[in-house]
Design an enzyme around this catalytic site. Structure first.
Site: not given
Length: 288
Positions: A159, A223
Site C-alpha cells: 500500500h 504492517h
C-alpha cells in the site's frame, strides 16, 4: 480518416512528429515489468517459522481503511488524468504520451520490486496469528489459506509503495509544470499563479494522501513500521527515477521557460512552463 488525422494535427501543435521508434522499446520494457510482476505474484511465498506467543504478530485483524483496489486505481489513474489534462491544455500529444509511459513505468517497477521482496522475505504481518487461527491439538493453522498466505507478505508495505509511487510522480509532474520546487526561478508579477506558496502547496498535496495511506497500514495492524518505511522509500525512488527518464529535473532552473516583466529568458516553447524528455529538445537552441 484523412480528415480526422488533419483535424488532430491542427489541434495538437506537435502532432506525431515527436514520436520516436525508441518509444516502442520503452513500452515493451514497461510491458515486461508488468508481466514479471504478475509472474512473481503467482510464485510461492517464503514460509518462515513463528512463535504463537510472539506479541509482534498477535494483533487483531481489522478491515482496511484504504482498500488495495482503491489505492491502486488512485496511484495509477489520478496522475494519468492530470497529465492528460495538462497535455490537452498545452495541445501536446507528447506530454500525454510521456506522462502515460512515465506513470506506467513507475507503477510497474514499484510493483515488481515490492512483490519480489514480499515473496522472498516472507515477513509475518502484525495480525498473522488472527489469520492463522492456530489449533493447539492439530499443531497448525486452521484459518483460510489465502488469508494465511497474505499474512506472510508484510515486508515491504505494498500500500505504501503504491501510494508513494503514484503521488510522488504526480507531485513531480505538478512541480514540473509550475516550477513549484525551483525556488530560484523569477515569477511574473501581478499574477495569482505566481504565488510561490500556492504552487508549492499544490505540489505537496498528493504527498499528504500517500502519507495517510502509509499511516493507515500501521493503524490497521497490516504492517510493522519498518515495512511502511521501506515500502514508502521504494515508491519514492521508483517515481523519481521513472519521472527523470522522460522529464527534466523540476529543481533545475534550466528546465523551464519563464518571463520577468514580460520578457522571456529561457525559451523551450513559446508559452508556459514546459517539461519534456531531455532528448526531445535542443539545448543548444536555448535563448538567454
Amino acid at each position: 480518416m484523412s480528415q480526422l488525422k488533419a483535424s488532430i494535427s491542427r489541434y495538437f501543435e506537435d502532432s506525431f512528429e515527436w514520436f520516436d521508434r525508441s518509444y516502442i522499446a520503452d513500452w515493451l520494457i514497461v510491458g515486461i515489468l508488468w508481466f514479471l510482476t504478475t509472474a512473481v505474484k503467482a510464485s510461492p511465498v517464503y514460509e518462515r517459522g513463528f512463535d504463537i506467543n510472539d506479541p509482534t504478530i498477535s494483533y487483531p485483524q481489522r478491515e482496511d481503511q484504504v482498500s488495495a483496489f482503491f489505492n491502486n486505481m488512485t496511484a495509477l489513474f489520478v496522475p494519468s488524468i492530470v497529465v492528460s489534462v495538462i497535455g490537452f491544455m498545452q495541445r501536446s500529444l507528447m506530454v500525454i504520451h510521456h506522462g502515460a509511459i512515465g506513470i506506467c513505468a513507475t507503477r510497474g517497477l514499484t510493483e515488481l520490486t515490492t512483490e519480489m521482496l514480499k515473496h522472498s522475505v516472507g515477513r509475518l504481518r502484525p495480525d498473522f496469528l488472527s489469520r492463522c487461527a492456530w489449533d493447539k491439538v492439530l499443531g497448525q493453522c486452521t484459518g483460510h489459506l489465502s488469508l494465511i498466505i497474505n499474512g506472510r507478505k508484510s515486508f515491504p508495505s505494498g500500500h505504501s509503495s503504491t501510494a508513494f509511487s503514484g503521488m510522488v510522480f504526480l507531485s513531480l509532474t505538478i512541480a514540473g509544470q509550475t516550477a513549484a520546487w525551483c525556488f530560484s526561478i523569477p515569477k511574473t508579477p501581478r499574477k495569482v499563479r505566481s504565488s510561490r506558496m500556492l504552487t508549492f502547496f499544490l505540489a505537496l498535496l498528493p504527498l499528504f494522501w500517500a502519507t495517510h495511506v502509509a499511516v493507515t497500514r500501521l493503524q490497521d495492524h497490516r504492517h510493522h513500521k519498518e515495512d511502511v518505511i521501506v515500502g514508502s522509500f521504494i515508491g519514492i525512488v521508483c517515481a523519481v527515477l521513472c519521472y527523470l527518464i522522460f522529464w527534466p529535473n523540476p529543481f533545475s532552473l534550466a528546465s523551464f521557460h519563464y518571463e520577468v516583466f514580460g520578457k522571456p529568458r529561457w525559451i523551450y516553447k513559446e508559452t508556459g512552463y514546459v517539461s519534456t524528455r531531455a532528448t526531445d529538445f535542443d539545448l543548444e537552441g536555448v535563448a538567454h
